[in-house]
Design an enzyme around this catalytic site. Structure first.
Site, PDB file in Angstrom:
ATOM      1  N   ASN A  59       0.818  -1.041   0.235  1.00 47.00           N
ATOM      2  CA  ASN A  59       0.040  -0.131  -0.002  1.00 47.00           C
ATOM      3  C   ASN A  59       0.889   1.357   0.141  1.00 47.00           C
ATOM      4  O   ASN A  59       0.443   2.448  -0.427  1.00 47.00           O
ATOM      5  CB  ASN A  59      -0.854  -0.137   1.208  1.00 47.00           C
ATOM      6  CG  ASN A  59      -2.156  -0.830   1.140  1.00 47.00           C
ATOM      7  OD1 ASN A  59      -2.467  -1.397  -0.162  1.00 47.00           O
ATOM      8  ND2 ASN A  59      -2.743  -1.226   2.210  1.00 47.00           N
ATOM      9  N   ASP A 116       1.864   1.466 -10.127  1.00 45.71           N
ATOM     10  CA  ASP A 116       0.535   0.911  -9.778  1.00 45.71           C
ATOM     11  C   ASP A 116       0.716  -0.475 -10.380  1.00 45.71           C
ATOM     12  O   ASP A 116      -0.178  -1.494  -9.800  1.00 45.71           O
ATOM     13  CB  ASP A 116      -0.284   1.740 -10.760  1.00 45.71           C
ATOM     14  CG  ASP A 116      -2.009   1.271 -10.482  1.00 45.71           C
ATOM     15  OD1 ASP A 116      -2.333   1.181  -9.325  1.00 45.71           O
ATOM     16  OD2 ASP A 116      -2.471   0.952 -11.821  1.00 45.71           O
ATOM     17  N   ASP A 119       2.691  -2.845  -7.262  1.00 44.25           N
ATOM     18  CA  ASP A 119       2.077  -3.060  -5.846  1.00 44.25           C
ATOM     19  C   ASP A 119       1.465  -4.396  -5.668  1.00 44.25           C
ATOM     20  O   ASP A 119       1.565  -5.117  -4.499  1.00 44.25           O
ATOM     21  CB  ASP A 119       1.090  -1.672  -5.324  1.00 44.25           C
ATOM     22  CG  ASP A 119       0.058  -1.807  -6.526  1.00 44.25           C
ATOM     23  OD1 ASP A 119      -0.153  -2.665  -7.613  1.00 44.25           O
ATOM     24  OD2 ASP A 119      -0.896  -0.928  -6.352  1.00 44.25           O
ATOM     25  N   ARG A 124       1.737 -10.124  -3.141  1.00 47.21           N
ATOM     26  CA  ARG A 124       1.820 -11.455  -3.508  1.00 47.21           C
ATOM     27  C   ARG A 124       3.327 -12.065  -2.930  1.00 47.21           C
ATOM     28  O   ARG A 124       3.474 -13.043  -2.413  1.00 47.21           O
ATOM     29  CB  ARG A 124       1.647 -12.005  -4.878  1.00 47.21           C
ATOM     30  CG  ARG A 124       0.279 -11.837  -5.271  1.00 47.21           C
ATOM     31  CD  ARG A 124      -0.050 -12.143  -6.539  1.00 47.21           C
ATOM     32  NE  ARG A 124       0.305 -11.236  -7.711  1.00 47.21           N
ATOM     33  CZ  ARG A 124      -0.253 -10.372  -8.191  1.00 47.21           C
ATOM     34  NH1 ARG A 124      -1.282 -10.014  -7.600  1.00 47.21           N
ATOM     35  NH2 ARG A 124       0.167  -9.576  -9.124  1.00 47.21           N
ATOM     36  N   ASP A 137      -6.042   0.252  -3.695  1.00 46.80           N
ATOM     37  CA  ASP A 137      -5.545   0.642  -5.007  1.00 46.80           C
ATOM     38  C   ASP A 137      -6.550   0.831  -6.028  1.00 46.80           C
ATOM     39  O   ASP A 137      -6.293   2.255  -6.846  1.00 46.80           O
ATOM     40  CB  ASP A 137      -5.045  -0.971  -5.628  1.00 46.80           C
ATOM     41  CG  ASP A 137      -4.227  -0.496  -6.780  1.00 46.80           C
ATOM     42  OD1 ASP A 137      -4.101   0.462  -7.460  1.00 46.80           O
ATOM     43  OD2 ASP A 137      -3.879  -1.851  -7.506  1.00 46.80           O
ATOM     44  N   HIS A 138      -7.625   0.470  -6.177  1.00 47.95           N
ATOM     45  CA  HIS A 138      -8.583   1.087  -7.272  1.00 47.95           C
ATOM     46  C   HIS A 138      -9.113   2.099  -6.638  1.00 47.95           C
ATOM     47  O   HIS A 138      -9.655   2.892  -7.402  1.00 47.95           O
ATOM     48  CB  HIS A 138      -9.552  -0.185  -7.418  1.00 47.95           C
ATOM     49  CG  HIS A 138      -9.192  -1.437  -8.154  1.00 47.95           C
ATOM     50  ND1 HIS A 138      -9.709  -2.647  -8.022  1.00 47.95           N
ATOM     51  CD2 HIS A 138      -7.870  -1.584  -8.813  1.00 47.95           C
ATOM     52  CE1 HIS A 138      -8.921  -3.525  -8.673  1.00 47.95           C
ATOM     53  NE2 HIS A 138      -7.917  -2.874  -9.127  1.00 47.95           N
ATOM     54  N   ASP A 141      -7.023   4.983  -7.655  1.00 45.45           N
ATOM     55  CA  ASP A 141      -6.963   5.221  -8.987  1.00 45.45           C
ATOM     56  C   ASP A 141      -8.328   5.767  -9.636  1.00 45.45           C
ATOM     57  O   ASP A 141      -8.276   6.321 -10.742  1.00 45.45           O
ATOM     58  CB  ASP A 141      -7.189   3.573  -9.694  1.00 45.45           C
ATOM     59  CG  ASP A 141      -5.728   2.960  -9.896  1.00 45.45           C
ATOM     60  OD1 ASP A 141      -4.770   3.550  -9.614  1.00 45.45           O
ATOM     61  OD2 ASP A 141      -5.966   1.552 -10.079  1.00 45.45           O
TER      62      ASP A 141
END
Length: 400
Positions: A59, A116, A119, A124, A137-138, A141
């Site tokens: 993040n 972007d 991340d 993972r 994230d989204h 965005d």
């Protein structure tokens, strides 16, 4: 005292128990068929992500990438508040945007794009994937979406044969926001995020455009693509065209998903009525109509007097709409038909029409400040609520 404690004292919660439970059951599913993404970008990101230490929370990468876009927008706002710095119109005299600003914008756009993309791989890699990370994230965005067209417009100027008035940026900006909405509308219905082919192309093209401005200057764009179509108007139509092209592709993906035989690992499509499926468009269309009405009915032509703050505030409201849609799709709960940030928008419009024209600029700034603070509180509160629910921290890998 932390934000969650303050909200708890006043009984304010943005996420219902049903939404929190939906987040607990959520599984991410995406389809990316872009050759550029699969054969160039992902191999590049798989290599670059190894540079970052294992203690870096994904993040942080997301936030830094988003903040670079904010700095780009802030720099161009400082040197070109009313989009006149690159104008050749008679009667408009402004110092040009320094070349180094364009170089920094290229740098910021490049690293924002790649952070972007990295991340999720860092998540993972550190085994820290979570629904919070995807929403964070989204959600950012959805806000960053408006920064690109508002920053690009600074290379076009205003009021001359090359660009026209800033009000002409309204529909291209709206088209870019709508294109983002399309992707998450698809996911709301199908449970699958179909990643658009044009995403990486657009990000790289914007970086290249900033480098052209740095090296050649913004006069480079003063040419005609066709006898009656110059570069500035071509860009506007390309942005509008991205929405027009994306919508039928989205409908095709939805129909194909419903007609295909689901695999065991695929999330089941949501069985929605037509009205339920169209619900995400209602607040977007209401927002578009209210802003369009303000632009047309404005007694002082406010969108051309204060284009940045007018269109920026629209981006803030859209981000709130987008975040709530993403929460609905991830939690499996119905999408809201009305967004509360439309209330101050309607009040601002009504007040503008009721009072003397010279108050309109003050009303716009007060309204923009109100929705900005409301959206920041909403975003921070939702992150806090999910951190408490999953017993994690947003910017560290330690468990709470």
């Amino acid at each position: 005292m932390c934000l969650s404690s303050i909200n708890g004292m006043v009984g304010l919660r943005y996420l219902s128990q049903a939404q929190l439970q939906g987040f607990s059951n959520y599984k991410y599913k995406a389809i990316d068929t872009s050759p550029l993404s699969n054969y160039v970008m992902h191999p590049f990101w798989d290599t670059v992500v190894k540079i970052f230490p294992m203690w870096v929370a994904p993040n942080i990468l997301t936030f830094v990438g988003w903040f670079m876009m904010v700095i780009n927008f802030a720099l161009l706002s400082y040197y070109d508040w009313d989009y006149s710095a690159t104008s050749n119109s008679v009667g408009i005299e402004r110092a040009p945007i320094p070349r180094w600003v364009w170089l920094y914008c290229a740098f910021g756009q490049f690293f924002s794009h790649h952070l972007d993309g990295i991340d999720g791989k860092q998540a993972r890699r550190t085994k820290s994937t979570s629904p919070l990370g995807e929403l964070f994230d989204h959600g950012l965005d959805s806000w960053a979406t408006v920064f690109i067209p508002l920053s690009l417009y600074s290379m076009l100027g205003r009021g001359d044969e090359w660009a026209g008035p800033p009000s002409q940026a309204f529909f291209p900006c709206l088209a870019v926001l709508g294109t983002f909405l399309i992707s998450h509308w698809e996911k709301y219905i199908t449970g699958v995020l179909y990643l658009p082919w044009l995403y990486d192309v657009t990000q790289l093209a914007v970086t290249a455009a900033y480098l052209v401005n740095f090296y050649f200057g913004t006069d480079f764009w003063h040419f005609y693509v066709l006898p009656d179509l110059n570069a500035a108007y071509t860009l506007k139509w390309v942005l509008i065209g991205s929405f027009v092209f994306s919508l039928p592709m989205s409908i095709w993906n939805i129909v194909a998903h419903y007609m295909s035989t689901p695999r065991p690992e695929d999330p089941p499509p949501r069985r929605l009525s037509f009205l339920e499926a169209m619900a995400p468009w209602v607040p977007f269309l209401l927002m578009s109509g209210l802003y369009g009405a303000w632009m047309v009915l404005s007694p002082t032509d406010i969108v051309n007097r204060e284009p940045r703050i007018f269109l920026f505030s629209m981006g803030v409201v859209f981000s709130n709409i987008g975040c709530r849609l993403i929460i609905s799709q991830m939690s499996g709960e119905p999408c809201e038909l009305f967004n509360l940030l439309l209330v101050p928008l309607a009040l601002a419009l009504a007040t503008t029409l009721a009072l003397q024209p010279h108050y309109e600029r003050l009303i716009l700034f007060a309204y923009a400040t109100t929705v900005l603070l409301a959206h920041l509180h909403y975003g921070a509160s939702v992150v806090q609520e999910l951190c408490v629910h999953f017993k994690i921290h947003c910017f560290t890998l330690t468990k709470s």
